[in-house]
Design an enzyme around this catalytic site. Structure first.
Site, PDB file in Angstrom:
ATOM      1  CD  GLU A 295      -1.779 -10.137   4.883  1.00 44.64           C
ATOM      2  OE1 GLU A 295      -1.686  -9.163   5.660  1.00 44.64           O
ATOM      3  OE2 GLU A 295      -2.425 -10.108   3.818  1.00 44.64           O
TER       4      GLU A 295
ATOM      5  CG  HIS B 144       0.610  -6.712   2.493  1.00 39.36           C
ATOM      6  ND1 HIS B 144      -0.349  -5.911   1.932  1.00 39.36           N
ATOM      7  CD2 HIS B 144       1.556  -6.911   1.538  1.00 39.36           C
ATOM      8  CE1 HIS B 144      -0.006  -5.641   0.683  1.00 39.36           C
ATOM      9  NE2 HIS B 144       1.150  -6.231   0.418  1.00 39.36           N
TER      10      HIS B 144
ATOM     11  CG  HIS C 295      -1.708  -1.352   1.263  1.00 42.30           C
ATOM     12  ND1 HIS C 295      -2.756  -1.695   0.435  1.00 42.30           N
ATOM     13  CD2 HIS C 295      -1.481  -2.446   2.051  1.00 42.30           C
ATOM     14  CE1 HIS C 295      -3.143  -2.932   0.734  1.00 42.30           C
ATOM     15  NE2 HIS C 295      -2.390  -3.422   1.697  1.00 42.30           N
TER      16      HIS C 295
ATOM     17  CD  GLU D 223      -1.933  -3.613   5.156  1.00 40.35           C
ATOM     18  OE1 GLU D 223      -3.115  -3.433   4.838  1.00 40.35           O
ATOM     19  OE2 GLU D 223      -1.189  -4.434   4.586  1.00 40.35           O
TER      20      GLU D 223
HETATM   21 ZN   LIG Z   1      -2.166  -5.176   2.801  1.00 41.62          ZN
END
Ligand SMILES: [Zn+2]
Length: 217
Positions: free
Chosen positions: A140, A76, A9, A23
């Protein structure tokens, strides 16, 4: 060897949001620490972004492909509407054996060091996994929507970075150069309870705890 690290992102795309945290900021912060750790290990590293900018998925892949990276690591944080969901998971591209091996190494090291819930390694047809020419994983770290995970991904970013680089370097048969062997040793001896960032300030409580352990108090 060249590694491209991709902070997920950025810019107008905040990624997931939890408890007021974006995030994109956590991904960037962990990735910058990861860059430091890799540099300390003499590994060439390129970040797809090193500030808060909007970056398309194809641009991220182009950076890795054009630089002929050996590995691509996308960072992430997870999110879910139910705040009880937590833990770490690592993705690779379906049927990529080298990707799955890399994912496993990183997943295991994070879970072992951070004590996050092990949600396992998974495969997915994510754009950045599909369109990169080298073994690629998407990590993640934890759930931004879970208080305990958020606490870790905000406060243990160095340990996340060390764990990810360890997972990768182990996977390719390189031993991580540890700038903090003395800290590691004290940890193994039980005098300190955590892997401390050698560059960070120590709290008096940590010193007191360690001293008490040494003098048997
Ligand atoms: Zn993400």
């Amino acid at each position: 060897m060249m590694i491209v690290v991709d902070p997920g992102h950025g810019g107008s795309d905040s990624g997931a949001v939890g408890y007021g945290y974006f995030e994109k900021d956590i991904n960037l912060s962990v990735s910058l620490k990861l860059r430091d750790v890799f540099k300390a290990n003499n590994v060439d590293i390129i970040l797809t972004r090193d500030k808060d900018v909007t970056l398309g998925l194809s641009e991220r892949c182009d950076i890795a492909n054009k630089n002929k990276a050996d590995y691509f690591i996308s960072i992430h944080c997870n999110s879910f509407k139910d705040s009880s969901a937590k833990g770490t998971e690592t993705y690779s591209y379906p049927r990529s054996i080298s990707g799955a091996k890399l994912a496993k190494g990183v997943q295991q090291t994070i879970v072992a060091n951070l004590k996050t819930i092990d949600r396992g390694i998974k495969t997915a047809n994510f754009y950045v996994l599909h369109h990169t020419n080298m073994p690629a994983i998407l990590v993640e770290l934890g759930f931004i929507t879970n208080k305990e995970d958020l606490d870790l991904i905000l406060n243990k970013q160095n340990l996340f970075a060390i764990s990810i680089s360890n997972g990768i370097l182990n996977n390719i048969g390189l031993k991580q150069i540890n700038k903090s062997d003395s800290i590691e040793k004290l940890h193994q001896m039980g005098f300190i309870s955590d892997y401390y960032d050698p560059e960070s300030y120590v709290k008096w409580k940590d010193i007191a705890d360690a001293l008490l352990k040494i003098i048997g108090g």
